[in-house]
Enzyme design. Structure first.
Site, PDB file in Angstrom:
ATOM      1  N   ASP A  42      45.331  33.667  44.109  1.00 52.11           N
ATOM      2  CA  ASP A  42      44.761  32.350  44.402  1.00 52.11           C
ATOM      3  C   ASP A  42      45.467  31.250  43.616  1.00 52.11           C
ATOM      4  OD1 ASP A  42      43.616  33.461  42.003  1.00 52.11           O
ATOM      5  OD2 ASP A  42      42.244  31.755  41.983  1.00 52.11           O
ATOM      6  N   GLU A  43      45.350  30.033  44.127  1.00 50.47           N
ATOM      7  CA  GLU A  43      45.740  28.802  43.431  1.00 50.47           C
ATOM      8  C   GLU A  43      47.106  28.921  42.754  1.00 50.47           C
ATOM      9  OE1 GLU A  43      41.506  26.809  42.218  1.00 50.47           O
ATOM     10  OE2 GLU A  43      42.256  28.374  40.876  1.00 50.47           O
ATOM     11  N   CYS A  44      48.112  29.283  43.553  1.00 50.26           N
ATOM     12  CA  CYS A  44      49.472  29.399  43.019  1.00 50.26           C
ATOM     13  C   CYS A  44      50.318  28.237  43.523  1.00 50.26           C
ATOM     14  CB  CYS A  44      50.098  30.728  43.429  1.00 50.26           C
ATOM     15  SG  CYS A  44      51.784  30.928  42.808  1.00 50.26           S
ATOM     16  N   HIS A  46      48.117  31.438  37.661  1.00 49.12           N
ATOM     17  CA  HIS A  46      47.233  31.642  36.511  1.00 49.12           C
ATOM     18  C   HIS A  46      47.908  32.548  35.479  1.00 49.12           C
ATOM     19  CE1 HIS A  46      43.754  29.535  38.135  1.00 49.12           C
ATOM     20  NE2 HIS A  46      44.026  30.092  39.297  1.00 49.12           N
ATOM     21  N   GLU A  97      43.753  33.394  49.668  1.00 49.10           N
ATOM     22  CA  GLU A  97      45.088  32.808  49.836  1.00 49.10           C
ATOM     23  C   GLU A  97      46.141  33.846  50.201  1.00 49.10           C
ATOM     24  OE1 GLU A  97      43.445  29.921  46.618  1.00 49.10           O
ATOM     25  OE2 GLU A  97      43.032  31.939  47.357  1.00 49.10           O
TER      26      GLU A  97
END
Length: 765
Positions: A335-337, A272, A387
């Site tokens: 998160d969400e990497c 992000h 995560e």
């Protein structure tokens, strides 16, 4: 009359039943002495007392701020400040600290008697929360006086951490609104504001050492119109952005502290990061060029974990963040990497080799550990999304388990402190109604009842493990919340339900009572000018098996005095429409509309449900592969006569992650069949791909199958309604096979990740 915790179980049950039938006057009297979140102990007395200009207020010097706050609240109603009197006397508001009588931190006692109103707190926060409860209890009596029912409250919180998250990266909000938001958190006894300050779509905090974060990263050239799942994407081409100056942040931090709200700042890393990379492209794996994102989602370009300059950048940023926020914790994302760029990055691969790491997953663990260690050196603790557990972090890091309850359970068992934040229960960017006219939201369905029913300490944890659950938090992601009114509409009253999860003893929770309090509480929210969602008593439905395999539909509302009237021809129900008195037989295709009537007026929205009758309704069905994640619903939904909405938020779509759809249907007897159909979704921007091939097969004995249809290329964006017609056959068994594309193809959104195959109603005639 004592209710709630003072009652034994039998009497409490009797009271809950009786509440539905007592007179309106008595009911109003009871709800006038009610507080959200529900106190540990509450006892209503007889009669009431007035707070008038003759009333005085008494507090010691250390409670001056609280005393002035209470006095100002009274003036906002009556126009008059009370005189401050340091001597005990009759007709007095008295604030007092006493940690011996009130043993629990943040706890308070509120006693309302003829001669005085006493608020006694364990600490200053307890005094503050006692004031918040008193404010909910009073009402305007005359032009310059307030009325409060006599009674007693003893109260303290269940959890030390009671949080609400707010993302300002996608859409940002004024400082004035942030203060109002903090006011609302304080009223409902939340004590943490998790301020999500950086995102792909905008960097919102001033960092003086890196001025391009303000001039470049804080701005995007336009914003996607509509939901990101819709294709092709269109944009408004209006430059959007801004940031909070350090002076503004200090102002908000000071204001929050005055309301006993801590601010948890979040700086996202290593993912992000697109907005930051747009300003400082050398921090990415490829060197760019990069551009602040204009649409929502997860992007492959992230901070380069092999570049030492990235770590210096993060440390410099955190130095300034720590200087602004006194709270002991800093959220570092995690998160969400995506790891795609790292796989092909020379620096990242060298970092893996130098540190003896196994793969890119462990590289993220290396990244987060370095940041965590740096924060610890500055006397701060790290918080991360769940995560961070995958790459490994020390037990000094607090975990927020957004992806579901299981990750929180696993973390607690490993002795990590956990803040329960499961998206399927506590994310308020989800739809709160299935009404098709609701404003666009992220997806999925989390009504008020679902939020209220969440229990953050699972039974699977031992008492020792449960002690690691430190609190609970709601999430507000703002992709589809362009303005402050819309944000309030999505968050309230669901935040009030969360407040009872966070504060109240779980044994004292009761959803019907909460709703009754909420109906009474609307005047309070109106006074605070909250644009809350007002339809929490709307009609809901459920389809159940009926006699002889014919399903029935039940309707219900939580409003105790309402009547439901309905039609079956698609017309709007009125006073002369059929009164709902029991389940509706679904023995044909129909469109059912229902309305909630209070007296002679229809209240709220018209409920609408279309039902498609076909030969396989309620028949036996089995699946070779189980649905996954938040789309793991019973196989029977594929044969329930309800076609899922294009918003895929109505719990009708089954999702298969990387797996095929293989359904076997048993009609129970030989049946003439000439039509088979199914609905599949194609939303590549949600990683939802239609099957590359669909096959329909039929059989007489369940052993030998004949293919009657095979096809592909179902690439219409949205719902693809696949229908096959063939010569009439007498069959008993049918197979529906949808071949998942497996992984998102190169160049696709989420490249390399498992693709979702989304399927709904199988139609057989």
């Amino acid at each position: 009359m004592i209710f709630r915790n003072a009652l034994n179980k039998t009497l409490r049950l009797f009271l809950r039943i009786t509440l539905l039938f007592i007179s309106p006057a008595l009911y109003a009297q009871q709800t006038s002495f009610s507080v959200i979140p529900e106190p540990v102990y509450i006892k209503k007395g007889n009669g009431g007392v007035n707070i008038s200009p003759a009333t005085t207020i008494n507090y010691p010097d250390e409670l001056k701020a609280s005393g002035e706050l209470l006095n100002e609240a009274i003036r906002s109603y009556t126009g008059t400040l009370l005189a401050v009197n340091t001597r005990p006397q009759a007709n007095q508001l008295l604030l007092k600290l006493d940690s011996v009588v009130v043993k629990e931190k943040e706890g308070y006692h509120l006693l309302i008697e003829d001669d005085q109103i006493l608020i006694m707190g364990h600490d200053q926060a307890g005094i503050f929360y006692g004031i918040q409860s008193l404010m909910q209890l009073w009402s305007l009596h005359t032009k310059n006086s307030l009325r409060v029912e006599k009674g007693e409250i003893r109260d303290y919180p269940r959890f030390n951490y009671r949080g609400m998250h707010l993302d300002v990266g996608r859409h940002m909000y004024s400082v004035a609104f942030l203060k109002k938001f903090i006011d609302l958190l304080a009223v409902y006894k939340f004590n943490v504001f998790h301020w999500h300050l950086t995102e792909d779509q905008g960097w919102r905090i001033e960092i003086k050492k890196y001025p391009k974060l303000q001039s470049v990263s804080a701005w995007r050239d336009g914003t996607i119109i509509g939901h990101k799942k819709e294709a092709p994407h269109t944009f408004d081409s209006v430059k959007y952005g801004g940031y909070y100056t350090q002076d503004q942040i200090r102002e908000v931090v000071r204001y929050a502290a005055s309301k006993y709200v801590n601010i948890l700042p979040e700086i996202e890393m290593p993912g992000h990061a697109l907005a930051a990379l747009a300003a400082y492209p050398q921090l990415g794996c490829t060197g760019g060029p990069y551009k602040t994102a204009q649409f929502w989602g997860v992007f492959d370009d992230v901070f380069c974990a092999g570049n030492e300059e990235v770590y210096q950048f993060m440390e410099d940023v955190l130095d300034e963040v720590i200087g602004l926020f006194p709270y002991a914790y800093v959220h570092i994302g995690g998160d969400e990497c995506p790891k795609l760029k790292w796989k092909h990055c020379v620096k990242c691969q060298q970092k893996i080799k130098e540190n003896g790491l196994k793969d890119e997953q462990e590289l993220q663990g290396y990244f987060m550990k370095r940041i965590e260690k740096y924060l610890n050196s500055k006397n701060r603790k790290a918080v991360g999304w769940d995560e961070v557990l995958e790459g490994g972090v020390s037990r000094n890091t607090t975990i927020m388990n957004w992806r579901g309850e299981q990750s929180g359970i696993a973390a607690a068992k490993e002795k990590y402190e956990v803040i329960m934040t499961p998206e399927n229960m506590l994310y308020f960017d989800y739809y709160q109604s299935l009404d098709k006219n609701e404003p666009v939201a992220a997806g999925n369905y989390t009504p008020l009842s679902k939020v209220y029913g969440y229990e953050p300490v699972p039974d699977s944890l031992s008492p020792e493990q449960a002690a690691y659950i430190k609190g609970v938090q709601g999430g507000i992601w703002t992709e589809y919340m362009k303005d402050e009114k819309h944000l309030e509409y999505m968050v309230f009253p669901r935040a009030l339900a969360l407040s009872e999860i966070a504060w109240s003893d779980k044994k004292g929770k009761n959803y019907p009572w909460f709703l009754e309090k909420l109906r009474h509480h609307r005047d309070f929210m109106n006074r605070m000018k909250v644009n809350y969602y007002p339809y929490f008593d709307e009609i809901t439905s459920e389809i159940k098996p009926g006699a002889n395999g014919t399903p029935v539909l039940t309707l219900k509302t939580t409003f105790p005095k309402g009547q439901i009237r309905y039609t079956l021809d698609g017309s709007v129900p009125g006073l002369k429409s059929k009164l709902y008195q029991g389940p509706v037989l679904l023995n044909r295709s129909m469109v059912l509309n229902a309305g909630l009537f209070v007296g002679n007026k229809r209240s709220g929205k018209v409920f609408n449900q279309a039902f498609l009758y076909h030969s396989a309704i309620q028949k036996k069905i089995s699946l070779a592969h189980a649905p996954a994640g938040k789309y793991n619903f019973p196989a029977g939904l594929l044969l329930n006569g309800i076609e899922g909405h294009h918003r895929f938020n109505d719990s009708q779509w089954l999702g298969f992650s990387g797996e095929n759809l293989e359904a076997l249907i048993d009609l129970g007897a030989l049946t003439p069949v000439s039509h088979i159909g199914i609905n599949v979704l194609h939303y590549p921007w949600q990683r939802m791909w239609a099957p590359k091939k669909l096959s329909f097969l039929v059989s007489v004995d369940g052993k030998e199958f004949k293919e009657v249809y095979s096809g592909g290329n179902f690439d219409l964006n949205g719902i693809n309604k696949v229908r096959a017609k063939f010569p009439l056959l007498n069959v008993r068994y049918l197979k529906i096979i949808g071949e998942n594309i497996g992984r998102v193809p190169v160049g696709g959104y989420g490249e390399g990740e498992k693709a979702w195959l989304m399927a709904d109603e199988i139609i057989i005639n």
